[in-house]
Design a protein around this motif. Structure first.
Motif, short mmCIF file in Angstrom:
data_model
loop_
_atom_site.label_atom_id
_atom_site.label_comp_id
_atom_site.label_asym_id
_atom_site.label_seq_id
_atom_site.Cartn_x
_atom_site.Cartn_y
_atom_site.Cartn_z
N THR A 203 0.83 -1.21 0.00
CA THR A 203 0.00 0.00 0.00
C THR A 203 0.87 1.25 0.00
OG1 THR A 203 -1.73 -1.17 1.24
CG2 THR A 203 -1.83 1.23 1.24
N PHE A 204 1.90 1.25 0.83
CA PHE A 204 2.82 2.38 0.90
C PHE A 204 3.53 2.59 -0.44
CE2 PHE A 204 6.84 4.45 1.76
CZ PHE A 204 6.52 5.43 2.69
N ALA A 205 4.03 1.49 -1.02
CA ALA A 205 4.75 1.57 -2.28
C ALA A 205 3.85 2.05 -3.42
CB ALA A 205 5.36 0.21 -2.63
N ARG A 206 2.61 1.56 -3.42
CA ARG A 206 1.66 2.00 -4.46
C ARG A 206 1.36 3.48 -4.32
NH1 ARG A 206 -0.32 3.91 -7.79
NH2 ARG A 206 -2.09 3.38 -9.14
N GLY A 207 1.20 3.93 -3.08
CA GLY A 207 0.90 5.33 -2.85
C GLY A 207 2.05 6.25 -3.21
N ILE A 208 3.25 5.89 -2.78
CA ILE A 208 4.40 6.77 -2.98
C ILE A 208 4.79 6.86 -4.46
CG2 ILE A 208 6.36 5.17 -2.78
CD1 ILE A 208 7.59 7.16 -0.79
N SER A 209 4.36 5.88 -5.26
CA SER A 209 4.70 5.88 -6.69
C SER A 209 3.63 6.56 -7.55
CB SER A 209 4.90 4.45 -7.18
OG SER A 209 3.68 3.72 -7.10
N GLU A 210 2.50 6.92 -6.96
CA GLU A 210 1.40 7.51 -7.73
C GLU A 210 1.76 8.90 -8.24
OE1 GLU A 210 -1.78 8.19 -9.79
OE2 GLU A 210 -1.40 6.26 -8.86
N VAL A 211 1.37 9.17 -9.48
CA VAL A 211 1.64 10.49 -10.05
C VAL A 211 0.45 11.04 -10.83
CG1 VAL A 211 2.76 9.51 -12.10
CG2 VAL A 211 3.26 11.86 -11.43
N GLY A 212 -0.19 10.22 -11.68
CA GLY A 212 -1.23 10.71 -12.58
C GLY A 212 -2.41 11.34 -11.85
N ALA A 213 -2.96 10.63 -10.88
CA ALA A 213 -4.11 11.14 -10.14
C ALA A 213 -3.74 12.32 -9.26
CB ALA A 213 -4.73 10.02 -9.30
N ILE A 214 -2.52 12.29 -8.70
CA ILE A 214 -2.08 13.39 -7.85
C ILE A 214 -1.91 14.67 -8.66
CG2 ILE A 214 -0.14 14.22 -6.43
CD1 ILE A 214 0.21 11.37 -5.43
N LEU A 215 -1.42 14.56 -9.88
CA LEU A 215 -1.28 15.73 -10.74
C LEU A 215 -2.61 16.45 -10.92
CD1 LEU A 215 1.14 14.51 -13.56
CD2 LEU A 215 1.52 16.45 -12.03
N ILE A 216 -3.68 15.69 -10.99
CA ILE A 216 -5.00 16.26 -11.22
C ILE A 216 -5.62 16.80 -9.93
CG2 ILE A 216 -7.38 15.67 -11.89
CD1 ILE A 216 -6.16 13.77 -13.97
N VAL A 217 -5.48 16.07 -8.85
CA VAL A 217 -6.15 16.44 -7.59
C VAL A 217 -5.32 17.43 -6.77
CG1 VAL A 217 -7.03 15.57 -5.39
CG2 VAL A 217 -7.40 14.26 -7.49
N ALA A 218 -4.05 17.14 -6.57
CA ALA A 218 -3.24 17.96 -5.66
C ALA A 218 -1.82 18.12 -6.21
CB ALA A 218 -3.21 17.31 -4.27
N TYR A 219 -1.67 19.05 -7.12
CA TYR A 219 -0.35 19.32 -7.71
C TYR A 219 0.62 19.83 -6.65
CZ TYR A 219 2.99 20.96 -11.22
OH TYR A 219 4.10 21.16 -11.98
N PHE A 220 0.09 20.58 -5.70
CA PHE A 220 0.86 21.08 -4.56
C PHE A 220 0.27 20.53 -3.27
CE2 PHE A 220 1.28 24.40 -7.84
CZ PHE A 220 2.65 24.47 -7.96
N PRO A 221 1.07 20.29 -2.23
CA PRO A 221 2.54 20.30 -2.23
C PRO A 221 3.08 19.15 -3.08
CG PRO A 221 1.72 19.39 -0.17
CD PRO A 221 0.52 19.87 -0.92
N LYS A 222 4.17 19.37 -3.76
CA LYS A 222 4.67 18.40 -4.73
C LYS A 222 5.21 17.15 -4.05
CE LYS A 222 5.91 21.70 -8.37
NZ LYS A 222 7.01 22.27 -9.16
#
Length: 255
Positions: free
Chosen positions: A192-211
């Motif tokens: 779960t931790f590894a999947r979360g820390i590697s996520e980028v696509g959804a984070i770019l859309i929802v919360a670009y900051f804090p990076k």
């Protein structure tokens, strides 16, 4: 016999090609990391690493708290619609990352439930908690499935004996069932931790900051190219290898 040797040789060559396909780009990055020392001295890189680790850790704790009850129910009870529930839990693994971001954003800003949550002060856009929500969404399947598999391996007779000795169901759960799946909890938490820390696509859309670090890597690549993004990528590779090694060690100790 000659045909058998030819068959084995063919499979060996294909397998070797596959291993090299995975390993060579990885070795190239590690052996030619670029200015990693400079990356560690970059305050923006350190800040992004701290955001990533903190958000992934928070999402993992929430996944444990929210996922274990469902894992237990799926392992212990047979009910109408159980296959549907299991399919729902696995859906985040099948949806493209950018679509997950759009879904979360549309829910929080396009439904009365989402607007109600925002009205009480829980904001997700360009917010740390938006990152946590995304990481939790994409990581939950790993925790639920790992927990369910663990509970399936626990003999129900052990729980029944505990109950006959006067222990309540909740006491049996925390004293008998949960300790017996500790390795599953650890492996599920790491995934779960590894999947979360590697996520980028959804984070770019929802919360670009804090990076987060993956977002920063993408930024550096778009702005300055490969030489600027590669050292940060190497840091993430090393972190991922450490997580993977711990996961493999836990799985080995389970056997």
């Amino acid at each position: 016999m000659k045909a058998d040797k030819g068959f084995n040789l063919l499979f060996l060559v294909i397998s070797l090609f596959l291993l090299l396909f995975v390993l060579l780009p990885l070795l190239n990055m590690i052996l030619n990391p670029g200015n990693v020392a400079g990356a560690f001295n970059d305050s923006e890189v350190i800040k992004s690493l701290l955001v990533s680790i903190k958000a992934a850790g928070t999402a993992t704790v929430l996944a444990i708290f929210l996922g274990i009850p469902l894992s237990y129910l799926l392992a212990r009870y047979h009910f109408t619609g159980k296959n549907v529930v299991e399919a729902i839990i696995d859906i985040p693994m099948a949806i493209p990352h950018s679509v997950i971001g759009i879904m979360i954003l549309a829910f929080f800003y396009g439904t009365s439930i989402g607007r109600g949550i925002e009205d009480i002060g829980f904001e997700i856009v360009d917010n740390f908690w938006g990152i946590v929500v995304v990481m939790l969404y994409v990581g939950l399947p790993y925790m639920v499935n790992s927990g369910r598999d663990g509970f399936l391996m626990v003999e129900e007779e052990l729980e029944n004996v505990s109950r006959t000795l006067g222990a309540s169901k909740i006491k049996t759960f925390f004293n008998i069932s949960l300790p017996l799946i500790k390795n599953n909890l650890v492996s599920g938490s790491i995934l779960t931790f590894a999947r979360g820390i590697s996520e980028v696509g959804a984070i770019l859309i929802v919360a670009y900051f804090p990076k987060t670090t993956p977002v920063l890597i993408l930024d550096r690549f778009n702005e300055y190219g490969l030489s600027s993004s590669k050292p940060i990528s190497v840091i993430m590779i090393v972190l991922s290898i450490i997580l993977f090694s711990v996961f493999r060690l836990v799985r080995y100790n389970k056997k």
